[in-house]
Motif scaffolding. Structure first.
Motif, PDB file in Angstrom:
ATOM      1  N   TYR A   3       0.832  -1.206   0.000  1.00 26.86           N
ATOM      2  CA  TYR A   3       0.000   0.000   0.000  1.00 26.86           C
ATOM      3  C   TYR A   3       0.866   1.256   0.000  1.00 26.86           C
ATOM      4  N   TYR A   4       1.872   1.290   0.856  1.00 31.53           N
ATOM      5  CA  TYR A   4       2.742   2.459   0.934  1.00 31.53           C
ATOM      6  C   TYR A   4       3.478   2.684  -0.381  1.00 31.53           C
ATOM      7  N   MET A   5       4.005   1.633  -0.970  1.00 33.76           N
ATOM      8  CA  MET A   5       4.718   1.775  -2.244  1.00 33.76           C
ATOM      9  C   MET A   5       3.779   2.246  -3.353  1.00 33.76           C
ATOM     10  N   ALA A   6       2.563   1.696  -3.396  1.00 36.73           N
ATOM     11  CA  ALA A   6       1.605   2.117  -4.416  1.00 36.73           C
ATOM     12  C   ALA A   6       1.221   3.579  -4.229  1.00 36.73           C
ATOM     13  N   LYS A   7       1.023   3.991  -2.999  1.00 38.82           N
ATOM     14  CA  LYS A   7       0.673   5.383  -2.728  1.00 38.82           C
ATOM     15  C   LYS A   7       1.826   6.305  -3.085  1.00 38.82           C
ATOM     16  N   LEU A   8       3.040   5.908  -2.752  1.00 39.33           N
ATOM     17  CA  LEU A   8       4.212   6.713  -3.072  1.00 39.33           C
ATOM     18  C   LEU A   8       4.395   6.866  -4.579  1.00 39.33           C
ATOM     19  N   VAL A   9       4.248   5.771  -5.308  1.00 37.91           N
ATOM     20  CA  VAL A   9       4.416   5.819  -6.765  1.00 37.91           C
ATOM     21  C   VAL A   9       3.295   6.618  -7.422  1.00 37.91           C
ATOM     22  N   SER A  10       2.076   6.485  -6.913  1.00 30.71           N
ATOM     23  CA  SER A  10       0.958   7.212  -7.522  1.00 30.71           C
ATOM     24  C   SER A  10       1.029   8.714  -7.246  1.00 30.71           C
ATOM     25  N   GLU A  11       1.617   9.113  -6.129  1.00 28.08           N
ATOM     26  CA  GLU A  11       1.732  10.538  -5.817  1.00 28.08           C
ATOM     27  C   GLU A  11       3.015  11.160  -6.346  1.00 28.08           C
ATOM     28  N   MET A  12       3.936  10.359  -6.829  1.00 25.70           N
ATOM     29  CA  MET A  12       5.219  10.866  -7.296  1.00 25.70           C
ATOM     30  C   MET A  12       5.102  11.888  -8.434  1.00 25.70           C
ATOM     31  N   PRO A  13       4.256  11.669  -9.447  1.00 25.68           N
ATOM     32  CA  PRO A  13       4.175  12.688 -10.508  1.00 25.68           C
ATOM     33  C   PRO A  13       3.726  14.052  -9.991  1.00 25.68           C
ATOM     34  N   ILE A  14       2.727  14.089  -9.145  1.00 21.80           N
ATOM     35  CA  ILE A  14       2.255  15.372  -8.626  1.00 21.80           C
ATOM     36  C   ILE A  14       3.287  15.978  -7.687  1.00 21.80           C
ATOM     37  N   ALA A  15       3.924  15.140  -6.888  1.00 23.39           N
ATOM     38  CA  ALA A  15       4.919  15.635  -5.935  1.00 23.39           C
ATOM     39  C   ALA A  15       6.170  16.154  -6.624  1.00 23.39           C
ATOM     40  N   ILE A  17       6.035  17.284 -10.227  1.00 25.55           N
ATOM     41  CA  ILE A  17       5.655  18.261 -11.260  1.00 25.55           C
ATOM     42  C   ILE A  17       5.284  19.606 -10.652  1.00 25.55           C
ATOM     43  N   LEU A  18       4.461  19.613  -9.607  1.00 26.00           N
ATOM     44  CA  LEU A  18       4.020  20.885  -9.032  1.00 26.00           C
ATOM     45  C   LEU A  18       5.174  21.713  -8.456  1.00 26.00           C
ATOM     46  N   PRO A  19       6.087  21.134  -7.667  1.00 23.94           N
ATOM     47  CA  PRO A  19       7.229  21.945  -7.217  1.00 23.94           C
ATOM     48  C   PRO A  19       8.140  22.380  -8.368  1.00 23.94           C
ATOM     49  N   SER A  20       8.240  21.562  -9.406  1.00 21.92           N
ATOM     50  CA  SER A  20       9.064  21.939 -10.551  1.00 21.92           C
ATOM     51  C   SER A  20       8.467  23.118 -11.301  1.00 21.92           C
ATOM     52  N   VAL A  21       7.159  23.123 -11.472  1.00 19.80           N
ATOM     53  CA  VAL A  21       6.501  24.253 -12.127  1.00 19.80           C
ATOM     54  C   VAL A  21       6.654  25.504 -11.263  1.00 19.80           C
ATOM     55  N   PHE A  22       6.430  25.361  -9.962  1.00 23.05           N
ATOM     56  CA  PHE A  22       6.590  26.482  -9.042  1.00 23.05           C
ATOM     57  C   PHE A  22       8.014  27.031  -9.109  1.00 23.05           C
ATOM     58  N   GLY A  23       9.015  26.150  -9.051  1.00 20.65           N
ATOM     59  CA  GLY A  23      10.406  26.576  -9.098  1.00 20.65           C
ATOM     60  C   GLY A  23      10.780  27.205 -10.423  1.00 20.65           C
TER      61      GLY A  23
END
Length: 95
Positions: A3-15, A17-23
């Protein structure tokens, strides 16, 4: 766990992309050094900070039994991190 690995992998794109766009918007707006290596370090710090905040949220939610307890505990943890993070240290006291 799976569960933790699936949640981590599924949230990785947003985690990432959003800081990269902000930066990408903030870095040139603040007129920081226009070198690629410094920009990459800046983006890396932003992305790692976002991942650490996400992980802290998961730890708090896993360590409490209710939403009310997690909502009460989160600000306490954040204040402690601010106090002991070195933000309030005088420059004269730094060796």
């Amino acid at each position: 766990s799976a569960y933790y690995m699936a949640k981590l992998v599924s949230e990785m794109p947003i985690a990432t992309i959003l800081p990269s766009v902000f930066g990408s918007i903030v870095y040139p707006s603040l007129r920081m050094h226009p070198r690629l290596d410094r920009f990459v370090v800046f983006l890396s710090v932003l992305v790692l900070n976002a991942l650490a905040a996400t992980s802290l949220g998961m730890v708090v939610s896993a360590g409490t039994t209710s939403i009310k307890a997690a909502s009460s505990l989160s600000p306490v943890i954040m204040v402690l991190m601010l106090l002991f993070g070195g933000f309030y240290v005088n420059a004269a006291n730094i060796p």
